[in-house]
Motif scaffolding. Structure first.
Motif, PDB file in Angstrom:
ATOM      1  N   HIS A   7     -53.354 -40.122 -29.200  1.00  0.00           N
ATOM      2  CA  HIS A   7     -54.737 -39.790 -28.822  1.00  0.00           C
ATOM      3  C   HIS A   7     -54.758 -39.532 -27.317  1.00  0.00           C
ATOM      4  N   PRO A   8     -55.419 -38.474 -26.889  1.00  0.00           N
ATOM      5  CA  PRO A   8     -55.398 -38.135 -25.447  1.00  0.00           C
ATOM      6  C   PRO A   8     -56.406 -38.970 -24.643  1.00  0.00           C
ATOM      7  N   HIS A  31     -57.998 -31.780 -30.702  1.00  0.00           N
ATOM      8  CA  HIS A  31     -57.839 -33.155 -31.166  1.00  0.00           C
ATOM      9  C   HIS A  31     -59.195 -33.788 -31.478  1.00  0.00           C
ATOM     10  N   CYS A  35     -60.477 -35.811 -34.693  1.00  0.00           N
ATOM     11  CA  CYS A  35     -60.360 -37.264 -34.508  1.00  0.00           C
ATOM     12  C   CYS A  35     -61.712 -37.874 -34.135  1.00  0.00           C
ATOM     13  N   CYS A  38     -61.616 -40.478 -31.110  1.00  0.00           N
ATOM     14  CA  CYS A  38     -61.627 -39.920 -29.757  1.00  0.00           C
ATOM     15  C   CYS A  38     -62.991 -39.321 -29.408  1.00  0.00           C
TER      16      CYS A  38
HETATM   17 ZN   LIG Z   1     -57.822 -39.301 -31.257  1.00  0.00          ZN
END
Ligand SMILES: [Zn+2]
Length: 163
Positions: A7-8, A31, A35, A38
Motif C-alpha cells: 500500500h502506498p 491503487h 483499495c 488506502c
Molecule cells: Zn492500499
C-alpha cells in the motif's frame, strides 16, 4: 482483486500535497481505485489536514482581530470623549448660569417690589407728614430725598452684585 501488496502509505501524503510525478500519481490513483483501506487512509489524512488548517485559521483569526482592535485603539487615543467632555463644560455652566439668572431674577423682582412698596409707603408717609406738619416740611423733604437716594444706591449695589 489485487493481493495485499504494498500500500502506498508513505506516498499518500505526497499525493495529497500534489508532490508526485505523473507516473507515481497514476500508480497511487490506480491503487486507490481498487483499495478501500488506502482510500479511507487518504480520507483520514485529508480530514486531519483540514482539521489542522481549520484549527490554525481558528487561532489565526482572533489574533488578527485582536491586533486590528489594538491598532484601532492605538490610532484613536480617545479624542472624541475628551471633545464631548470639553463641550459639556460650557453647556453645563450655561445651564447653571441660566438657572442662577432665573433664581437671581426672581430674587431681584421680589427685592424690587419690596423696595417699591417701601418707597411708596415712605412717599405716602412723607406727603402725609408734609401736609400735617408744614413746619418740618423742609427737613422731611431732605430726609425723604436722602432715604430715596440711599435706597436707590443700595438697589444699584444689589443689582451690580447680582450681575
Ligand atoms: Zn492500499
Amino acid at each position: 482483486m489485487t493481493n495485499m501488496i504494498n500500500h502506498p502509505d508513505e506516498r499518500l501524503s505526497a499525493y495529497m500535497d500534489d508532490e508526485l510525478n505523473e507516473t507515481e500519481r497514476l500508480e497511487v490513483e490506480h491503487h486507490l481505485a481498487s483499495c478501500e483501506r488506502c482510500r479511507e487512509l487518504l480520507e483520514d489524512l485529508l480530514g486531519l489536514r483540514q482539521a489542522v488548517v481549520g484549527a490554525y485559521e481558528h487561532i489565526q483569526a482572533p489574533n488578527e482581530l485582536e491586533s486590528r482592535i489594538l491598532q484601532a485603539l492605538a490610532q484613536k487615543p480617545t479624542p472624541e470623549p475628551a471633545a464631548k467632555g470639553w463641550l459639556s463644560i460650557p453647556l453645563v455652566s450655561l445651564a447653571l448660569l441660566s438657572v442662577l439668572l432665573i433664581m437671581a431674577g426672581t430674587v431681584i423682582v421680589k427685592m424690587l417690589s419690596g423696595v417699591v412698596k417701601v418707597l411708596i409707603a415712605l412717599l405716602y408717609f412723607v406727603s402725609h407728614f408734609i401736609a400735617t406738619a408744614p413746619v418740618l416740611s423742609g427737613l422731611t423733604i431732605l430726609l425723604a430725598v436722602g432715604v430715596l437716594m440711599l435706597s436707590g444706591y443700595s438697589l444699584r449695589q444689589l443689582l451690580l452684585s447680582n450681575e
